[in-house]
Design an enzyme around this catalytic site. Structure first.
Site, PDB file in Angstrom:
ATOM      1  N   HIS A 267      25.158  19.710  61.874  1.00 37.98           N
ATOM      2  CA  HIS A 267      26.487  19.461  62.413  1.00 37.98           C
ATOM      3  C   HIS A 267      26.418  18.805  63.793  1.00 37.98           C
ATOM      4  CE1 HIS A 267      26.300  22.682  65.420  1.00 37.98           C
ATOM      5  NE2 HIS A 267      25.694  23.412  64.491  1.00 37.98           N
TER       6      HIS A 267
ATOM      7  N   GLU B 246      24.091  29.363  60.218  1.00 38.80           N
ATOM      8  CA  GLU B 246      23.118  29.371  61.312  1.00 38.80           C
ATOM      9  C   GLU B 246      22.453  30.744  61.420  1.00 38.80           C
ATOM     10  OE1 GLU B 246      20.816  28.436  63.090  1.00 38.80           O
ATOM     11  OE2 GLU B 246      21.802  27.046  64.472  1.00 38.80           O
TER      12      GLU B 246
ATOM     13  N   ARG C 199      32.033  24.313  62.125  1.00 36.16           N
ATOM     14  CA  ARG C 199      31.407  23.134  62.711  1.00 36.16           C
ATOM     15  C   ARG C 199      30.649  22.325  61.668  1.00 36.16           C
ATOM     16  NH1 ARG C 199      29.020  27.859  64.423  1.00 36.16           N
ATOM     17  NH2 ARG C 199      26.732  28.051  64.528  1.00 36.16           N
TER      18      ARG C 199
ATOM     19  N   HIS D 277      22.958  23.814  59.740  1.00 36.77           N
ATOM     20  CA  HIS D 277      22.705  24.152  61.140  1.00 36.77           C
ATOM     21  C   HIS D 277      21.224  23.982  61.473  1.00 36.77           C
ATOM     22  CE1 HIS D 277      26.737  25.990  61.172  1.00 36.77           C
ATOM     23  NE2 HIS D 277      26.441  26.211  59.910  1.00 36.77           N
TER      24      HIS D 277
END
Length: 253
Positions: free
Chosen positions: A9, A87, A60, A182
């Protein structure tokens, strides 16, 4: 031959503020939105183009994917989202400024928490609002699946089932699969794909907003891989990621 495209991202508001983010849900920064659009422009010149999208449950990554695919005109392709692409959970570090944390505990300790392979940061308790048990996205998950803190080793362990159960079948049935996630979930996937050692993956930094393209053979073994666009730009963004945990404030922060 199958094509797998990995995309981290764009810069988030907490990346910009140099804060540990983890499972906290934060928006893209203005720069991050620009990076998402730039990634879309790169994807528009790539063949084959994505036929299906996999993302985490975090906004995100979702925003980056949607903005990039809209540039390509592919915002209609099927989407699969899963918490296993989230993440790494940074435990009690989530929300803290990285530079201030390094100044308090020392660069060496923060580097162990942030980038060692098997040592997680201090955990959060179940009553802490940063624990995923308070987030409705994860309400259906068994309590033992919800992390209170994770090492990269933990991320590899929880990501791989999704690779085998969801991404691999799509790679066998579609010409190109896009995964938008991520830094750590993608490092976990790259470790698996490239057969990296624990020491090698600890040193790996994945730049924001630059697609990483893998060509895979019939056994889904990488034949080639590389970032789209300018190699120097990818290297600089990767270096910026590496600088974030230092007690010395990153340039431009």
């Amino acid at each position: 031959m199958s094509t797998l495209i990995l995309l981290r991202h764009g810069e988030s508001e907490w990346n910009l503020a140099n804060r540990f983010t983890g499972w906290e849900d934060v928006q893209l920064s203005p720069k991050g939105r620009e990076e998402a659009v730039e990634a879309g422009r790169m994807l528009a010149e790539e063949k084959p183009q994505p036929a299906i999208l996999h993302t985490s449950l975090q906004v995100r990554a979702i925003e980056t994917a949607e903005m990039a695919l809209r540039v390509v005109g592919l915002h209609w392709i099927p989407v699969k989202r899963h918490w296993r692409l989230n993440e790494r959970h940074y435990g009690a570090l989530q929300g803290l400024n990285k530079t201030e944390t390094a100044a308090k505990y020392g660069d060496e300790q923060v580097l162990v928490w942030r980038r060692s392979y098997s040592t997680p940061p201090p955990p959060v308790g179940a009553e802490d609002p940063r624990h995923p048990g308070h987030d409705p996205r994860y309400a259906a998950l068994a309590p033992e699946l919800l992390p209170s803190a994770e090492s990269l080793k933990d991320v590899v362990a929880r990501m791989l089932p999704y690779w085998y159960d969801a991404i691999v079948p799509d790679l066998r049935s579609r010409p190109c699969v896009l995964v938008v996630a991520h830094g750590n979930s993608l490092r976990a996937l790259v470790k698996h794909l490239d057969g990296l050692s624990e020491d090698e993956v600890v040193k790996l930094n994945i730049p924001t907003g630059i697609p990483l393209v893998y060509e895979l053979d019939s056994r889904l073994t990488p034949v080639s891989s590389g970032y789209l666009g300018d190699p120097a730009a990818a290297a600089e963004r990767a270096a910026a990621v590496a600088r974030q945990a230092s007690a010395t404030p990153p340039s431009g922060s």
